[in-house]
Write a protein that holds these residues in place. Structure first.
Motif, mmCIF file in Angstrom:
data_model
loop_
_atom_site.group_PDB
_atom_site.id
_atom_site.type_symbol
_atom_site.label_atom_id
_atom_site.label_comp_id
_atom_site.label_asym_id
_atom_site.label_seq_id
_atom_site.Cartn_x
_atom_site.Cartn_y
_atom_site.Cartn_z
ATOM 1 N N ILE A 5 -20.112 -64.010 2.496
ATOM 2 C CA ILE A 5 -19.038 -63.026 2.497
ATOM 3 C C ILE A 5 -18.342 -63.053 1.141
ATOM 4 O O ILE A 5 -18.099 -64.119 0.584
ATOM 5 N N ASP A 6 -18.070 -61.867 0.605
ATOM 6 C CA ASP A 6 -17.387 -61.775 -0.672
ATOM 7 C C ASP A 6 -16.865 -60.351 -0.856
ATOM 8 O O ASP A 6 -17.206 -59.452 -0.074
ATOM 9 N N CYS A 7 -16.063 -60.160 -1.877
ATOM 10 C CA CYS A 7 -15.491 -58.849 -2.185
ATOM 11 C C CYS A 7 -15.800 -58.468 -3.619
ATOM 12 O O CYS A 7 -16.022 -59.326 -4.462
ATOM 13 N N MET A 8 -15.802 -57.163 -3.881
ATOM 14 C CA MET A 8 -15.970 -56.657 -5.243
ATOM 15 C C MET A 8 -14.984 -55.519 -5.465
ATOM 16 O O MET A 8 -14.657 -54.766 -4.544
ATOM 17 N N HIS A 9 -14.487 -55.422 -6.689
ATOM 18 C CA HIS A 9 -13.575 -54.343 -7.057
ATOM 19 C C HIS A 9 -14.383 -53.168 -7.595
ATOM 20 O O HIS A 9 -15.290 -53.344 -8.401
ATOM 21 N N TRP A 10 -14.043 -51.965 -7.145
ATOM 22 C CA TRP A 10 -14.643 -50.742 -7.652
ATOM 23 C C TRP A 10 -13.530 -49.962 -8.330
ATOM 24 O O TRP A 10 -12.578 -49.534 -7.670
ATOM 25 N N GLN A 11 -13.628 -49.786 -9.621
ATOM 26 C CA GLN A 11 -12.579 -49.126 -10.389
ATOM 27 C C GLN A 11 -12.407 -47.682 -9.932
ATOM 28 O O GLN A 11 -13.379 -46.968 -9.715
ATOM 29 N N TRP A 12 -11.152 -47.267 -9.787
ATOM 30 C CA TRP A 12 -10.825 -45.912 -9.350
ATOM 31 C C TRP A 12 -10.175 -45.183 -10.514
ATOM 32 O O TRP A 12 -8.983 -45.322 -10.764
ATOM 33 N N LYS A 13 -10.966 -44.393 -11.235
ATOM 34 C CA LYS A 13 -10.528 -43.732 -12.456
ATOM 35 C C LYS A 13 -9.431 -42.710 -12.188
ATOM 36 O O LYS A 13 -8.444 -42.648 -12.907
ATOM 37 N N ASN A 14 -9.588 -41.888 -11.180
ATOM 38 C CA ASN A 14 -8.656 -40.791 -10.905
ATOM 39 C C ASN A 14 -7.754 -41.094 -9.717
ATOM 40 O O ASN A 14 -7.524 -40.237 -8.876
ATOM 41 N N CYS A 15 -7.239 -42.293 -9.669
ATOM 42 C CA CYS A 15 -6.329 -42.667 -8.581
ATOM 43 C C CYS A 15 -5.054 -41.833 -8.679
ATOM 44 O O CYS A 15 -4.440 -41.752 -9.754
ATOM 45 N N PRO A 16 -4.662 -41.179 -7.586
ATOM 46 C CA PRO A 16 -3.435 -40.374 -7.634
ATOM 47 C C PRO A 16 -2.212 -41.217 -7.989
ATOM 48 O O PRO A 16 -2.137 -42.398 -7.647
#
Length: 156
Positions: A5-16
């Motif tokens: 089990i693990d997590c990864m960050h996914w960059q959100w370029k157009n985050c409101p």
């Protein structure tokens, strides 16, 4: 073993702008976290995606439904034997940040014997399964490798 089990960050370029405070990560970027449980064959057993305000794996775990089946008594039927002891519950390989639950197997601190060092070597190799799975997802679906360009959480 059920998987790693693990997590990864996914960059959100157009985050409101209204959501930027919730989705900021420790590097100052906006990102959505993907939690996954993957087996040695990169089979994904569990995915939880899009937690707001999650800076680390513990925050994601507290909101994740990964253990909901276990809590209501519908956990997977797994039986295995170690040192002549039969176990009925599955376990997950996890990083050191995860809590000390019986379902998580973490690295052994202060390795002393050769047997412990060998165990840690194998465990570290199997822990890489979920990282390898993230790599395969990013290679197969190029959209995950780059920054997310959508504005709405539902569409993501």
């Amino acid at each position: 073993m059920i998987g790693s089990i693990d997590c990864m960050h996914w960059q959100w370029k157009n985050c409101p702008t209204a959501l930027q405070g919730d989705y900021g990560n420790r590097k100052g970027q906006k990102s959505i976290i993907l939690e996954a449980v993957a087996g040695f064959d990169t089979w994904v057993w569990h995915v939880f995606f899009g937690v707001a305000g999650a800076q680390n794996d513990l925050n994601v775990l507290s909101q994740s439904p990964v253990f909901n089946d276990v809590l209501i008594g519908q956990d997977p039927n797994i039986t295995y034997q170690v040192n002549n002891t039969v176990y009925q519950t599955g376990y997950y390989l996890a990083d050191g940040i995860y809590p000390r639950w019986t379902t998580f197997v973490k690295f052994i601190p202060n390795l002393q014997s050769q047997k412990q060092k060998l165990f840690a070597t194998y465990q570290e190799g199997y822990m890489k399964d979920v990282e390898r799975c993230f790599g395969i997802l990013q290679a197969r679906w190029l959209i995950i490798r780059g920054a997310a360009r959508m504005f709405d959480e539902e569409i993501l």
